[in-house]
Design an enzyme around this catalytic site. Sequence first.
Site, PDB file in Angstrom:
ATOM      1  N   ASN A  12       0.779  -1.063  -0.023  1.00 31.58           N
ATOM      2  CA  ASN A  12      -0.075  -0.051  -0.005  1.00 31.58           C
ATOM      3  C   ASN A  12       0.825   1.360  -0.103  1.00 31.58           C
ATOM      4  OD1 ASN A  12      -1.698   1.872   0.395  1.00 31.58           O
ATOM      5  ND2 ASN A  12      -2.354   1.330   2.681  1.00 31.58           N
ATOM      6  N   LYS A  14       0.421   4.180  -0.283  1.00 27.70           N
ATOM      7  CA  LYS A  14      -0.422   5.545   0.111  1.00 27.70           C
ATOM      8  C   LYS A  14      -0.204   6.648  -0.832  1.00 27.70           C
ATOM      9  CE  LYS A  14      -0.339   3.161   4.675  1.00 27.70           C
ATOM     10  NZ  LYS A  14      -0.289   3.429   5.994  1.00 27.70           N
ATOM     11  N   HIS A 100      -9.422   1.692   4.542  1.00 26.64           N
ATOM     12  CA  HIS A 100      -8.162   1.762   5.493  1.00 26.64           C
ATOM     13  C   HIS A 100      -8.418   2.802   6.568  1.00 26.64           C
ATOM     14  CE1 HIS A 100      -4.143   2.861   6.413  1.00 26.64           C
ATOM     15  NE2 HIS A 100      -3.715   1.722   5.708  1.00 26.64           N
ATOM     16  N   GLU A 102      -6.910   4.985   7.567  1.00 26.62           N
ATOM     17  CA  GLU A 102      -6.554   6.647   7.223  1.00 26.62           C
ATOM     18  C   GLU A 102      -7.985   6.857   6.518  1.00 26.62           C
ATOM     19  OE1 GLU A 102      -2.810   5.704   5.589  1.00 26.62           O
ATOM     20  OE2 GLU A 102      -2.042   5.239   7.605  1.00 26.62           O
ATOM     21  N   GLU A 170      -5.342  -4.729  10.581  1.00 33.40           N
ATOM     22  CA  GLU A 170      -4.411  -3.491  10.812  1.00 33.40           C
ATOM     23  C   GLU A 170      -4.767  -2.815  12.033  1.00 33.40           C
ATOM     24  OE1 GLU A 170      -2.434  -2.640   6.882  1.00 33.40           O
ATOM     25  OE2 GLU A 170      -4.133  -1.137   7.079  1.00 33.40           O
ATOM     26  N   GLY A 176       2.620   2.398  10.724  1.00 33.23           N
ATOM     27  CA  GLY A 176       3.621   3.173  10.753  1.00 33.23           C
ATOM     28  C   GLY A 176       4.376   3.922  12.012  1.00 33.23           C
ATOM     29  N   SER A 216       3.384  -2.041  10.503  1.00 29.93           N
ATOM     30  CA  SER A 216       4.665  -1.905  10.762  1.00 29.93           C
ATOM     31  C   SER A 216       5.384  -3.265  10.531  1.00 29.93           C
ATOM     32  CB  SER A 216       5.070  -1.646  12.078  1.00 29.93           C
ATOM     33  OG  SER A 216       4.856  -0.199  12.472  1.00 29.93           O
TER      34      SER A 216
HETATM   35  P1  PGA Z   1       2.859   0.518   7.544  1.00 34.47           P
HETATM   36  O1  PGA Z   1       1.384   0.774   6.998  1.00 34.47           O
HETATM   37  O2  PGA Z   1       3.313  -0.866   7.152  1.00 34.47           O
HETATM   38  O3  PGA Z   1       3.600   1.764   7.110  1.00 34.47           O
HETATM   39  O4  PGA Z   1       2.556   0.332   9.245  1.00 34.47           O
HETATM   40  C1  PGA Z   1       0.489  -0.478   6.782  1.00 34.47           C
HETATM   41  C2  PGA Z   1      -1.001   0.233   6.243  1.00 34.47           C
HETATM   42  O5  PGA Z   1      -1.292   1.205   6.528  1.00 34.47           O
HETATM   43  O6  PGA Z   1      -1.565  -0.552   5.340  1.00 34.47           O
END
Ligand code: PGA
Length: 253
Positions: A12, A14, A100, A102, A170, A176, A216
């Site tokens: 992903n 982003k 997601h 976000e 998640e 992150g 992460s």
């Molecule tokens: P990350 O994000 O691997 O940077 O923690 C995962 C995600 O949001 O899909």
Amino acid sequence: MTATRRPLIAGNWKMNGLTKDGQTLAEGLAAKMKGADTVAFDMLVSPPFTLIGAVGTAIAGSGIALGAQDCHTAEKGAHTGDISAVMLKDAGCSHVIVGHSERRTDHGETDALVLAKAEAAHAQGLIAVVCIGETEAERDAGKTLDVNAAQIAGSVPAGATAANTVVAYEPVWAIGTGRTPTLDEIQEVHAFIRGEVARKLGQNEADGMRLLYGGSMKPGNAGEILPLADVDGGLIGGASLTIEDFWGIASAV
Ligand code: PGA
């Protein structure tokens, strides 16, 4: 991971990358795929909308699947700034991430909206990668399982199948941050989610559906997380932005 569910390593990206970055990353991954003796996983990359065309060209023939990070519920119309599932299909996508955290946070997306987006994806033959996960406050309050159960109930369409849907667990606090749940916690939640999928869609679909862990995931922890019984791959953000890290995670399968 089980023999019946082929692991999915999903990137992903982003809101990251200009044309050259996306091309370089995609071409590098395609070369790795083509050069590998045996590939025991499926790979998906989900660039920003602006890079879908260029990335699709770069990965053509490599076996890497192309996805987007969101879609609208409608096929077309007066929705400024939005992209529909049929447009994604037309652009070469086979997958789309919906719900997601976000988007749930930044755009106020509700379970009902996420479900409608997943249905829109299914209507075009796209595989919906439905994201769920608890916040840190919810975890601290002991509500992890309840929150994930509610999100499965509310975000996964009744018509979802193992073939057209992937669920990504998640934990919001792990995205992150460099923090992850313990391996026991990851397995516990994944097994619970599979049970909730079974309650909603039946045992067959639950047994066949891929459940990804996200938050992460790095080359350094993928070797421990990916073998967990109910983890069928990863949804990877930060570490999907370099060939070394993303391929390193895939190599842990
Ligand atoms: P990350 O994000 O691997 O940077 O923690 C995962 C995600 O949001 O899909």
